[in-house]
Enzyme design. Structure first.
Site, PDB file in Angstrom:
ATOM      1  N   SER A   1      30.966  26.282  17.751  1.00  0.00           N
ATOM      2  CA  SER A   1      30.895  24.920  18.286  1.00  0.00           C
ATOM      3  C   SER A   1      32.266  24.604  18.871  1.00  0.00           C
ATOM      4  O   SER A   1      33.229  24.384  18.141  1.00  0.00           O
ATOM      5  CB  SER A   1      30.542  23.928  17.172  1.00  0.00           C
ATOM      6  OG  SER A   1      29.257  24.193  16.664  1.00  0.00           O
TER       7      SER A   1
ATOM      8  N   LYS B   1      25.501  21.019  22.022  1.00  0.00           N
ATOM      9  CA  LYS B   1      25.819  21.066  20.585  1.00  0.00           C
ATOM     10  C   LYS B   1      26.567  19.805  20.155  1.00  0.00           C
ATOM     11  O   LYS B   1      26.326  19.271  19.061  1.00  0.00           O
ATOM     12  CB  LYS B   1      26.642  22.307  20.269  1.00  0.00           C
ATOM     13  CG  LYS B   1      27.063  22.421  18.789  1.00  0.00           C
ATOM     14  CD  LYS B   1      25.865  22.474  17.836  1.00  0.00           C
ATOM     15  CE  LYS B   1      26.289  22.464  16.366  1.00  0.00           C
ATOM     16  NZ  LYS B   1      26.874  23.746  15.929  1.00  0.00           N
TER      17      LYS B   1
ATOM     18  N   LYS C   1      35.594  17.732  13.553  1.00  0.00           N
ATOM     19  CA  LYS C   1      36.075  18.348  14.802  1.00  0.00           C
ATOM     20  C   LYS C   1      35.087  18.118  15.945  1.00  0.00           C
ATOM     21  O   LYS C   1      35.481  17.738  17.047  1.00  0.00           O
ATOM     22  CB  LYS C   1      36.304  19.841  14.564  1.00  0.00           C
ATOM     23  CG  LYS C   1      36.676  20.654  15.793  1.00  0.00           C
ATOM     24  CD  LYS C   1      35.497  21.457  16.335  1.00  0.00           C
ATOM     25  CE  LYS C   1      34.981  22.473  15.338  1.00  0.00           C
ATOM     26  NZ  LYS C   1      33.864  23.275  15.905  1.00  0.00           N
TER      27      LYS C   1
END
Length: 278
Positions: free
Chosen positions: A83, A157, A225
């Site tokens: 990701s 994503k 994140k």
């Protein structure tokens, strides 16, 4: 993240360069250990990568001496399942193209359950013909969907993580509310899971919250994140107040020293806010 098998078990040679603590199990399952990402690439037609952060991707893929693209032969394919950043995915794709190779940004969703069972949602960005060619390999991991040109997989994503984060917040608050009202949490989840409140997130994380099973799944520091990338990227929607709130709540877990625990641990933040001790 767990894996459901190694490529070697499917009949594919599988040189790997994992973290040292994971190498023994992979080698025992039939993989061969390589000395660098470039060495893996030199022995492979297709290289899959999955690391923690965009900086890790840059280090293992773009390093001029030891990175994947330093060793990948012309016509080879890099599939990055990290990701990561859409802009970095486009940079990697351009570097691969310059080397006569292909790169697909292919992050996944489905958690440890999807990884173990081979049912991950695979969000692929890049050359559509290359993604189609990869189909037999990706099918061992889950269900691939072509999302668009380079970077599209990563943008998808990030959007996925916004939805997951919101759902985890909702389940956490719902379970905490039910428990504080004197309702059995497992009974509550069973009752509502087949109605409008039911979701894949509730199925994966709900009972783990009830069992106080906070060490199973992906670490919360990674969704912090991912939500940060949603808020900081220069593409896409700019005003995401829910995302900012979700990130703040998950960041509270990190601040409490629980950054390596998993998403379902968010219920501890809700409990702290309400003075609930368990």
């Amino acid at each position: 993240m767990e894996v459901n098998s190694t490529a070697a078990e499917f009949g594919f040679p599988a040189p790997v360069r994992p973290a040292a603590t994971r190498a023994a199990a992979l080698v025992a399952a039939g993989a061969s250990l390589a000395g660098s990402p470039a060495a893996v690439a030199a022995a492979s037609d297709v290289v899959f990568t999955m690391v923690g952060n965009p900086g890790d991707v840059r280090a293992i893929v773009l390093d001029g001496a030891a990175g994947v693209l330093a060793g990948l032969r012309p016509g080879g394919v890099l599939v990055d399942c990290t990701s990561s950043s859409p802009s970095l995915a486009r940079e990697v794709a351009a570097a691969a193209h310059a080397a006569g190779c292909h790169a697909v940004d292919s992050p996944v969703s489905g958690g440890d359950v999807g990884a173990r069972d081979g049912t991950l949602a695979i969000l692929a960005g890049g050359d559509e013909a290359v993604v189609t060619w990869l189909g037999p390999l990706l099918a061992h991991l889950g269900r691939p969907t072509y999302m668009g040109p380079p970077g599209s997989g990563q943008s998808s994503k990030i959007a996925n993580q916004i939805a997951v984060a919101g759902a985890v917040v909702g389940v956490s608050e719902a379970v905490a509310f039910a428990a504080a009202a004197g309702i059995d949490e497992s009974l509550f989840l069973a009752a509502v899971s087949k109605g409008a409140a039911g979701s894949r997130v509730m199925d994966i994380f709900g009972e783990r919250m009830v069992r106080r099973e906070f060490a199973t799944g992906g670490a919360v520091k990674y969704i912090v994140k991912d939500l940060g990338m949603a808020l900081e990227t220069e593409e896409g929607a700019k005003a995401l107040p829910g995302t900012a709130l979700f990130r703040q709540m998950f960041s509270a877990m990190v601040a409490n020293g629980d950054g390596d625990l998993c998403l379902q641990g968010l219920i501890t933040v809700v409990e702290r806010l309400n003075g609930i001790r368990k």
